[in-house]
Each structure stands twice: as C-alpha cells, then as structure tokens.
Design an enzyme around this catalytic site. Structure first.
Site, mmCIF file in Angstrom:
data_model
loop_
_atom_site.group_PDB
_atom_site.id
_atom_site.type_symbol
_atom_site.label_atom_id
_atom_site.label_comp_id
_atom_site.label_asym_id
_atom_site.label_seq_id
_atom_site.Cartn_x
_atom_site.Cartn_y
_atom_site.Cartn_z
ATOM 1 N N TYR A 39 46.762 20.326 -90.138
ATOM 2 C CA TYR A 39 46.766 20.616 -91.759
ATOM 3 C C TYR A 39 47.720 21.779 -91.758
ATOM 4 O O TYR A 39 47.831 21.731 -93.099
ATOM 5 C CB TYR A 39 45.626 20.307 -92.566
ATOM 6 C CG TYR A 39 44.123 19.657 -91.320
ATOM 7 C CD1 TYR A 39 45.045 18.197 -91.339
ATOM 8 C CD2 TYR A 39 42.989 19.560 -92.330
ATOM 9 C CE1 TYR A 39 43.467 17.486 -91.050
ATOM 10 C CE2 TYR A 39 42.008 18.464 -91.794
ATOM 11 C CZ TYR A 39 42.838 17.545 -91.224
ATOM 12 O OH TYR A 39 41.921 16.547 -90.896
ATOM 13 N N TYR A 113 54.265 14.122 -83.708
ATOM 14 C CA TYR A 113 54.782 12.787 -84.300
ATOM 15 C C TYR A 113 55.556 12.484 -82.933
ATOM 16 O O TYR A 113 56.530 11.571 -84.431
ATOM 17 C CB TYR A 113 54.052 12.736 -85.578
ATOM 18 C CG TYR A 113 52.597 13.628 -86.429
ATOM 19 C CD1 TYR A 113 52.376 12.616 -86.635
ATOM 20 C CD2 TYR A 113 53.391 14.576 -86.604
ATOM 21 C CE1 TYR A 113 51.112 12.428 -87.961
ATOM 22 C CE2 TYR A 113 52.092 15.006 -87.114
ATOM 23 C CZ TYR A 113 51.124 13.749 -88.026
ATOM 24 O OH TYR A 113 49.933 14.614 -88.271
ATOM 25 N N SER A 255 39.096 18.973 -102.505
ATOM 26 C CA SER A 255 39.543 18.620 -103.874
ATOM 27 C C SER A 255 40.375 19.942 -104.051
ATOM 28 O O SER A 255 39.809 20.911 -103.335
ATOM 29 C CB SER A 255 38.819 18.743 -104.730
ATOM 30 O OG SER A 255 39.303 18.887 -106.713
HETATM 31 P P1 A2P Z 1 41.260 16.744 -106.573
HETATM 32 O O1 A2P Z 1 42.806 17.296 -105.392
HETATM 33 O O2 A2P Z 1 43.355 16.684 -107.326
HETATM 34 O O3 A2P Z 1 40.534 17.221 -107.021
HETATM 35 P P2 A2P Z 1 38.639 11.877 -100.727
HETATM 36 O O4 A2P Z 1 37.498 12.992 -100.089
HETATM 37 O O5 A2P Z 1 37.803 11.091 -100.916
HETATM 38 O O6 A2P Z 1 40.159 11.755 -99.443
HETATM 39 O O7 A2P Z 1 39.725 12.326 -102.308
HETATM 40 C C1 A2P Z 1 40.187 13.171 -102.448
HETATM 41 C C2 A2P Z 1 41.127 12.326 -103.538
HETATM 42 O O8 A2P Z 1 39.705 12.149 -104.679
HETATM 43 C C3 A2P Z 1 42.194 13.585 -104.106
HETATM 44 O O9 A2P Z 1 43.206 12.896 -104.594
HETATM 45 C C4 A2P Z 1 41.069 14.572 -104.916
HETATM 46 O O10 A2P Z 1 42.087 14.852 -106.504
HETATM 47 C C5 A2P Z 1 40.355 13.210 -106.038
HETATM 48 N N1 A2P Z 1 38.934 13.857 -106.259
HETATM 49 C C6 A2P Z 1 38.461 15.282 -105.808
HETATM 50 N N2 A2P Z 1 36.882 14.874 -106.142
HETATM 51 C C7 A2P Z 1 36.819 14.419 -107.984
HETATM 52 C C8 A2P Z 1 36.084 13.450 -108.485
HETATM 53 N N3 A2P Z 1 35.378 14.257 -108.473
HETATM 54 N N4 A2P Z 1 36.487 13.128 -109.341
HETATM 55 C C9 A2P Z 1 37.939 12.610 -109.608
HETATM 56 N N5 A2P Z 1 38.624 12.503 -108.161
HETATM 57 C C10 A2P Z 1 38.404 13.879 -107.638
#
Ligand code: A2P
Length: 298
Positions: A39, A113, A255
């Site tokens: 990452y 990769y 997020s």
């Molecule tokens: P962001 O970083 O702008 O919040 P996952 O955990 O399933 O991989 O999902 C990650 C994605 O979901 C990211 O694009 C994130 O965007 C978004 N995300 C994270 N928390 C929320 C939330 N509470 N509501 C809507 N979207 C979210």
C-alpha cells in the site's frame, strides 16, 4: 480501519492523507489498522501510531496492526527479511498480525507486479507450507504476535491445517465479505477451525473500475439496507458493518473522509434483530466486487 490500495500503479494514496486519516481514526477509537507493504503508506501509518503514543493517547499495546507478506516474497528465506523491512518502515518492534496476502506467488525480485512481454503476470512455483513455516518462525521470534492468511479458500486453508508438524495455525483469513458476498460456507469452515474471518470491502468497495466489478450494483444503495437504517437512524454503511460484526466477521472499512471515518465507528449503539439479520443475509449474490487481476484465470 483499512489503509489500502490494490495496485500501486492505480491506487497510490495521496501523500499525507493516510497519516491524517489514521490519526483521526485513532482519536475516534479505532485500534485495528489493516496495512501492507504494497500500500506504500506504512511509513505514514507508523508515524501516526508513534505520534499518538507520544501524545499519550494510546500505548503501543492498544493498537492492533496487521501487515501483509506480498506475492513476490513467498520463498521461505524472504519471509523474515520482508517482515523486518515492514517493521523498519513502520518503526515498530512487532506487528500484531502478519498474514500471507494471497495464496499465489509472483516471481521474486524488485518488480512487485512482474509481467512478461505480453503483459501477463509472472507467477512463481510456491510451496505454501514452506512459506507458512517461515511465518511460524517470525511468530516464534516475536516479530509478529499472530500469523494468518488472506484470500485463502478452504482447500488452501486445509493444506496449512493438515501440514505435518504444524506449530501455529492461522488465526485469521482476510477475505472479501459483505451483504452481497456473505461467504457462508467459508465462514462456517473457519468457525469450526477457530479461524477469524476479517472482511475486506465491507462497504462494497470504492467502485474503482480498474479493479472492481462495477456491473454488480452498489451495496450502499441497497433498499433493504437503507430501509433498516432508517428505522435506527443509521446509514446503509452502518447497517452493513453492523450486520458483519453481528455475525462474527471483523470489518476493516476504508475511508479517507473524517466524517465517514467517524460514521463507520458508530455501530456499537444499536443491534439488528434476528429477522433483520436474515433479511440482510438473503441479499447475498455470491458475486465478489474485487476483481484482482491476479486471480488465476483472470
Ligand atoms: P471515502 O474514502 O471517500 O469515505 P470498502 O471499505 O468497502 O473498501 O469501501 C471503501 C469506499 O467506501 C471508499 O470509496 C470510501 O470513500 C467509501 N466509504 C467509506 N465509508 C463510507 C460511508 N460511511 N458511506 C459511504 N461511503 C463510504
């Protein structure tokens, strides 16, 4: 709290955003941080943890950091040096959990990769059991408190569990898991063997076309999740996370948005009824969002 990306070429996190997000997450109450060498932000995660320790907000032992062994580092002699590299980047003495990121190996070398002239990934003959023994040695040396795997199916788990002379079994298997991909059979198998399922993409991913199957509808738009959320004054995201933890799946929502980082933590003040759990479980489509190009056959 997941700090990730899936292919450095596409998903490099903007400089500093991970540092800030981890600090906000720790202040919010998150303690489990899911990271990985690939990452390329472990230095920011380590810095955030160290700053919060220096502030006196947390102690090292409050944090649960998960690191991952990348595909190019499966040969047993590479395992410990790879973990030591991660620890150096983090500037920590140990990780709480170290996991094999994927069951398939790439050709070892500088290219993370590696691809041939036709653009196809170059795989590497791998003996997962030998890799596992090197993981066990890392635990015995105190560099990892626990060891586990990721993206392993039942057959691959059985290979480790049935390994002659097994010293430490995998404590967890990190796989995609959410209401549209509930993994009932793998969950049951892991339960029977005391292996915790850690669910990645618990919100249905960021829907990035470069690695996500966007033909599957967005999870958070689901009418059932939204209707149940309305009842509890919660969002669909909070309902999806609550569903997972209530069935014993650890969640690592990702997020970079402070408000959503906080929102995703507000899931301990309500619970779903058995009926609602069944209703959400029935949403399972058995379709994964994450289409890693490196799945065999892809
Ligand atoms: P962001 O970083 O702008 O919040 P996952 O955990 O399933 O991989 O999902 C990650 C994605 O979901 C990211 O694009 C994130 O965007 C978004 N995300 C994270 N928390 C929320 C939330 N509470 N509501 C809507 N979207 C979210």
């Amino acid at each position: 709290m997941q700090c990730y990306m899936h292919d450095s070429a596409y998903h490099e996190t903007p400089k500093g955003s991970c540092l800030e997000s981890v600090k906000i997450a720790i202040d919010t109450g998150y303690r489990h941080i899911d990271g990985a060498f690939v990452y390329f932000n472990e230095h920011e995660v380590g810095q955030a943890i160290r700053e919060k320790i220096a502030e006196g907000r947390i102690k090292r032992e409050d944090i649960f950091y998960c690191g991952k062994l990348w595909n190019t580092c499966h040969p047993p002699e590479l395992v410990r040096p790879t973990l030591e590299k991660t620890l150096k980047i983090l500037q920590l003495d140990y990780v709480d959990l170290y996991i094999i990121e994927l069951p398939m190996a790439f050709k070892p070398g500088d290219a993370l990769y590696p691809k041939d002239e036709n653009g196809k990934f170059i795989y590497h003959e791998t003996d997962l059991c030998a890799t596992w023994e090197a993981m066990e040695a890392c635990k015995d040396a105190g560099l990892a408190k626990s060891i586990g795997v990721s993206n392993f199916n039942r057959r691959q788990l059985e290979m480790i569990l049935n390994k002659p002379g097994l010293k430490h079994k995998p404590v967890s298997n990190q796989v995609e898991c959410h209401p549209y991909f509930t993994q009932p059979k793998l969950l049951e198998f892991c339960r029977q063997h005391d292996i915790v399922i850690v669910g990645y993409s618990p919100l249905g991913t960021s829907r990035d076309e470069t690695w996500v199957n966007v033909s599957s509808p967005p999870l958070l738009k689901d009418p059932v999740l939204n209707a149940i959320g309305k009842k509890y004054n919660k969002t669909a995201a909070q309902v999806a996370l609550r569903f997972s933890i209530q069935r014993g799946v650890v969640v690592i929502p990702k997020s970079f948005n402070p408000q959503r980082i906080r929102e995703n933590f507000q899931i301990f003040d309500f619970s779903l009824t058995d009926e609602e759990m069944k209703e959400i479980a029935a949403l399972n489509k058995n379709v994964r969002y994450v289409e890693l190009l490196i799945w065999p056959g892809a």
